[in-house]
Design an enzyme around this catalytic site. Structure first.
Site, mmCIF file in Angstrom:
data_model
loop_
_atom_site.group_PDB
_atom_site.id
_atom_site.type_symbol
_atom_site.label_atom_id
_atom_site.label_comp_id
_atom_site.label_asym_id
_atom_site.label_seq_id
_atom_site.Cartn_x
_atom_site.Cartn_y
_atom_site.Cartn_z
ATOM 1 N N LEU A 33 42.837 -54.008 -66.846
ATOM 2 C CA LEU A 33 41.392 -54.210 -67.020
ATOM 3 C C LEU A 33 40.747 -54.601 -65.707
ATOM 4 O O LEU A 33 39.585 -54.321 -65.464
ATOM 5 C CB LEU A 33 41.136 -55.332 -68.025
ATOM 6 C CG LEU A 33 41.556 -55.083 -69.463
ATOM 7 C CD1 LEU A 33 41.344 -56.348 -70.278
ATOM 8 C CD2 LEU A 33 40.734 -53.950 -70.053
ATOM 9 N N GLY A 34 41.513 -55.281 -64.884
ATOM 10 C CA GLY A 34 40.912 -55.743 -63.640
ATOM 11 C C GLY A 34 41.972 -56.332 -62.755
ATOM 12 O O GLY A 34 43.092 -56.591 -63.189
ATOM 13 N N GLY A 67 42.188 -58.975 -59.303
ATOM 14 C CA GLY A 67 41.423 -59.770 -58.359
ATOM 15 C C GLY A 67 41.713 -61.228 -58.579
ATOM 16 O O GLY A 67 42.569 -61.571 -59.382
ATOM 17 N N GLY A 68 41.002 -62.074 -57.868
ATOM 18 C CA GLY A 68 41.276 -63.495 -57.971
ATOM 19 C C GLY A 68 42.741 -63.701 -57.651
ATOM 20 O O GLY A 68 43.197 -63.299 -56.597
ATOM 21 N N PHE A 69 43.458 -64.220 -58.590
ATOM 22 C CA PHE A 69 44.851 -64.518 -58.307
ATOM 23 C C PHE A 69 45.821 -63.667 -59.105
ATOM 24 O O PHE A 69 46.984 -63.979 -59.200
ATOM 25 C CB PHE A 69 45.124 -65.991 -58.556
ATOM 26 C CG PHE A 69 44.272 -66.866 -57.698
ATOM 27 C CD1 PHE A 69 44.590 -67.037 -56.368
ATOM 28 C CD2 PHE A 69 43.140 -67.470 -58.203
ATOM 29 C CE1 PHE A 69 43.799 -67.834 -55.555
ATOM 30 C CE2 PHE A 69 42.348 -68.264 -57.393
ATOM 31 C CZ PHE A 69 42.675 -68.450 -56.069
ATOM 32 N N GLY A 70 45.353 -62.597 -59.706
ATOM 33 C CA GLY A 70 46.296 -61.790 -60.473
ATOM 34 C C GLY A 70 45.663 -60.563 -61.080
ATOM 35 O O GLY A 70 44.573 -60.156 -60.700
ATOM 36 N N VAL A 84 44.700 -58.417 -64.724
ATOM 37 C CA VAL A 84 44.438 -58.605 -66.147
ATOM 38 C C VAL A 84 44.699 -57.292 -66.888
ATOM 39 O O VAL A 84 44.237 -56.235 -66.461
ATOM 40 C CB VAL A 84 42.981 -59.064 -66.387
ATOM 41 C CG1 VAL A 84 42.754 -59.359 -67.858
ATOM 42 C CG2 VAL A 84 42.666 -60.287 -65.549
ATOM 43 N N LYS A 86 46.372 -62.151 -68.573
ATOM 44 C CA LYS A 86 46.233 -62.311 -67.121
ATOM 45 C C LYS A 86 47.568 -62.727 -66.527
ATOM 46 O O LYS A 86 48.115 -63.764 -66.849
ATOM 47 C CB LYS A 86 45.176 -63.348 -66.806
ATOM 48 C CG LYS A 86 45.077 -63.678 -65.338
ATOM 49 C CD LYS A 86 43.742 -64.304 -65.048
ATOM 50 C CE LYS A 86 43.855 -65.357 -63.968
ATOM 51 N NZ LYS A 86 42.609 -66.080 -63.797
ATOM 52 N N ASP A 91 33.220 -71.778 -59.877
ATOM 53 C CA ASP A 91 33.176 -70.366 -59.483
ATOM 54 C C ASP A 91 32.309 -69.551 -60.429
ATOM 55 O O ASP A 91 32.731 -68.535 -60.968
ATOM 56 C CB ASP A 91 34.595 -69.799 -59.398
ATOM 57 C CG ASP A 91 34.657 -68.544 -58.517
ATOM 58 O OD1 ASP A 91 33.686 -68.293 -57.780
ATOM 59 O OD2 ASP A 91 35.666 -67.822 -58.585
#
Ligand SMILES: *[C@@H]1O[C@H](CO)[C@@H](O)[C@H](O)[C@H]1NC(C)=O
Ligand SMILES: *[C@@H]1O[C@H](CO)[C@@H](O)[C@H](O)[C@H]1NC(C)=O
Ligand SMILES: *[C@@H]1O[C@H](CO)[C@@H](O)[C@H](O)[C@H]1NC(C)=O
Ligand SMILES: *[C@@H]1O[C@H](CO)[C@@H](O)[C@H](O)[C@H]1NC(C)=O
Ligand SMILES: *[C@@H]1O[C@H](CO)[C@@H](O)[C@H](O)[C@H]1NC(C)=O
Ligand SMILES: *[C@@H]1O[C@H](CO)[C@@H](O)[C@H](O)[C@H]1NC(C)=O
Ligand SMILES: *[C@@H]1O[C@H](CO)[C@@H](O)[C@H](O)[C@H]1NC(C)=O
Length: 660
Positions: free
Chosen positions: A342-343, A345-348, A350, A363, A468
């Site tokens: 699904l996505g 970014g950030g730290f992992g 999803v 996630k 955030d």
């Protein structure tokens, strides 16, 4: 002052001193989502390890007639005036790998390496214009652009063929062009092609080779020409790529990129800066590195200890999140199949998954992310103990074989950022997502986020800072209700420490960060309110927070709206795609957004006040029409509704504005 804060301030000052100096050196061996922060992107985005300079949507008409630009956010000093009439010109080298994959037969149109004084992508620059210029600017020195084009289509008389490199100055008409087939290179085969552009202050040279050959073989330039860039471009020049498609389409990708320029040192009076600053920086850098190392080490040790404790804490809630086995989650997501992604970014990453008959979002925190564990703990413990209809619900978690995984309820409408930006600013869009959210929906979303934040700040047992808040962290359920998600950066504060209500470490997303964040180096209730204010403006205006107009700073949406407010034209900030809306209501919300973005944190309203304004129970705080300047330390506030008394700032009661 605590050590860390003084370090941060000193580093910040040194950084500011350095920022004056214009040499630019960077290297992207590959591209990651995070790199989007250091790039100025127009229709471009980072996916699959590359910059897609024009959008990459595998089906549909959306990739035809597109142009895009991806530039380094930081410009470099190309030249400066020397003694008398002389000019001192920097030299630079840039090596990058391009990959052009045709999507039609033949493909089109082309990709270019550009040096430019104008960061904004010209309108109507698709097709033969390669994103370089348009019919109005072609041939005019106003275009301020020099391009090395890699043209895959013969689109006008003078184009020699559909596989050439050319040097363009202020136009798409090339001063010189060279067919690449003579060099064994066919741009349109989807192969990785390494290009090196060298400029020594007098001549520009371009080397092109298939990547499987070694860079050492790049001895003979494909094209070389004497060129005085100081005649063509401003002293401060941006560097990057542009590309376009027409009826014929292709994917225009940059796989890696590095850039090195020489430093044409400034005014000799500043010589001492060059002697002292690097010394101080080295010292502080060493100190900071050691300090970080020590903190990390300490945190790691604490973390190992904290693990069993967490399990107990989470299990302590009878209705709390469930502990899953890794096996179950692997099955739920088809072994973390990329198809279910699904996505990222950030730290992992999803994934979408199915548990029983329930859709879930899974996630998986990246293994080599140091911050992963901290994030995990923070997320599971904070969000796991919270219940609010506007917070994404955490269903469960898993810690097994060093895998850190969090399971949430699935949000069919994904995140807010997919909807609110106009097409021009949107990343990887698809057809369903190009719908426009109505004002009623947007208002409901803003209200939902306000409720969630009010709950975090004031409503739950322990005060929580989200730290955030941004459009990509607002998830939308099937009815487009907002649910605040991504608690990776959140921190809980015990009610007993409420007087301080702050938490250490700078974190957040540029564009959403309050001006004082950098100075105080920590998040506060007020920095959350600031980010919320930016979000309000983003949602109402349909623009990115870092909307760039020339060289302005990240949170320029605040300056932009404030300026319109000052000119009495605040309504023109509203997203032009919105049709049906209550003008008074939208003005109230915009002013509320500005109030939340007040440079003085004491002047920002609380989330309680914000919620009341949104329901109409209270009027928005008074906001001076002139943007107050950022003063540190801030003036204390006497009440939520008094002004700072800035000279020149003029207080306009809200009611006068709406009475038209
Ligand atoms: C660019 O590369 C050439 C040849 O490798 C080298 O001589 C020159 O110093 C480099 N210039 C810069 C600015 O790195
Ligand atoms: C673009 O400008 C150049 C002059 O720099 C001119 O020769 C060329 O014909 C123009 N091309 C088009 C398509 O207008
Ligand atoms: C380059 O490759 C494309 C796709 O394989 C092909 O259609 C085209 O004819 C080639 N061009 C040249 C000049 O060989
Ligand atoms: C191009 O490079 C990328 C990354 O280095 C690699 O994954 C890909 O397979 C390469 N493509 C070709 C056609 O060689
Ligand atoms: C620039 O290129 C010209 C030939 O195009 C060559 O004669 C000249 O020596 C070069 N100048 C430098 C500084 O390399
Ligand atoms: C590089 O790749 C091309 C085809 O893409 C091939 O013909 C050539 O032999 C390769 N060269 C080397 C040195 O492997
Ligand atoms: C930037 O790169 C150039 C060329 O590689 C080098 O001479 C210069 O020292 C570098 N500057 C910095 C600040 O790293």
């Amino acid at each position: 002052m605590p050590l860390k804060q003084s370090l941060l301030i000193a580093l910040w000052l040194c950084f500011a001193a350095f920022a004056q100096v214009g040499c630019l050196n960077f290297s992207y061996p590959t591209f990651q989502r995070e790199d989007e922060e250091s790039l100025l992107l127009y229709n471009s985005y980072v996916v699959f390890g590359a910059i897609q300079v024009t959008p990459d949507v595998s089906s549909g008409p959306l990739i035809t007639d597109m142009s895009g630009r991806a530039l380094s956010r930081k410009p470099f000093k190309l030249w400066r005036k020397g003694k008398g009439n002389s000019r001192i010109i920097a030299s630079f080298n840039s090596t990058f790998v391009i990959n052009i994959t045709p999507k039609t037969v033949p493909g089109g149109e082309g990709l270019a390496f550009i040096l430019t004084g104008n960061t904004i992508r010209p309108e109507n620059s698709e097709g033969k214009w390669l994103g370089i210029v348009n019919a109005n600017t072609n041939g005019s020195s106003q275009a301020k652009i020099v391009a090395i084009e890699f043209d895959t289509r013969k689109s006008y008389e003078e184009d020699i063929d559909d596989n050439h490199v050319g040097l363009d100055v202020h136009s798409i008409y090339s001063k010189k062009q060279v067919p690449l087939i003579d060099y064994g290179v066919n741009l349109s085969t989807g192969s990785n092609i390494t290009v090196k552009v060298e400029y020594d202050g007098k001549n520009i040279s371009v080397f092109v080779t298939l990547t499987n050959e070694t860079a050492g073989e790049m001895k003979n330039p494909v094209l070389t020409m004497p060129l005085d860039l100081s005649d063509l471009l401003p002293e401060k020049t941006y560097v990057g790529f542009s590309a376009s498609t027409g009826i014929h389409t292709q994917l225009n990708c940059i796989l890696s990129w590095d850039f090195h320029s020489t430093n044409i040192s400034e005014n000799p009076n500043l010589l001492w800066v060059w002697i002292t600053v690097p010394g101080i920086v080295a010292l502080l850098g060493g100190g900071a590195a050691f300090y970080m190392y020590w903190i990390r080490k300490r945190d790691r040790e604490n973390l190992e200890d904290a693990y069993p404790g967490i399990e107990e804490e989470i299990q302590g809630y009878s209705m709390g999140p469930k502990k899953f086995r890794l096996k179950e989650l692997r099955r739920a997501t088809g072994k973390f199949d990329l198809k279910n992604m699904l996505g990222n970014g950030g730290f992992g990453t999803v994934y979408k998954g199915v548990l029983g008959n329930q859709d879930v979002a899974v996630k998986r925190i990246s293994k080599n992310s140091r911050q992963g564990k901290q994030e995990f703990i923070s997320e599971v413990t904070t969000i796991g103990s919270l219940r609010h209809k506007n917070l994404v619900k955490l269903i469960g978690w898993c810690y097994e074989r060093h895998e850190l995984i969090i399971v949430y309820e699935y949000m069919p409408n994904r995140s807010l950022d997919k909807y609110i930006f106009s097409d021009d600013q949107k990343l990887g869009m698809n057809v369903a997502e190009s719908m426009v959210l109505s004002w009623e929906r947007r208002h409901r979303i803003i209200y939902g986020v306000a409720q969630a934040l009010d709950y975090l700040h004031n409503g739950c047992e322990k005060r929580v800072l989200h730290r955030d808040i941004k459009s990509s962290n607002i998830m939308l359920d099937s009815e487009f209700n907002a649910k605040l998600g991504d608690f990776g950066l959140a921190r809980t504060i015990q009610q007993s420490e409420k007087t301080h209500h702050t938490t250490k470490e700078i974190a957040g997303t540029p564009g959403y960060m309050a001006p004082e964040s950098f100075l105080i180096g920590r998040a506060t209730v007020e920095t959350d309110v600031y980010a919320f204010g930016v979000l309000v403006l983003v949602v109402v205006c349909g623009r990115k927070p870092g909307y760039q107009n020339e060289n302005s700073y990240n949170n320029s949406i605040v300056l932009w709206v404030w300026d319109l407010y000052n000119k009495g034209r605040i309504l023109s900030a509203v997203d032009s795609r919105l049709e049906d809306f209550d003008r008074d209501e939208i003005i109230r919300v915009l002013i509320l957004g500005l109030a939340c973005c007040h440079p003085n944190p004491h002047q920002r309203p609380s989330m309680k006040t914000v919620s009341k304004v949104l329901t109409g129970e209270a009027d928005p705080p008074l906001v001076s029409t002139e943007i107050p300047s950022f003063v540190w330390p801030p003036m204390p506030s006497f009440s939520d509704y008094t002004e700072t008394g800035q000279p020149g700032g003029q207080i306009t009661p809200f009611t006068e504005l709406t009475g038209r």
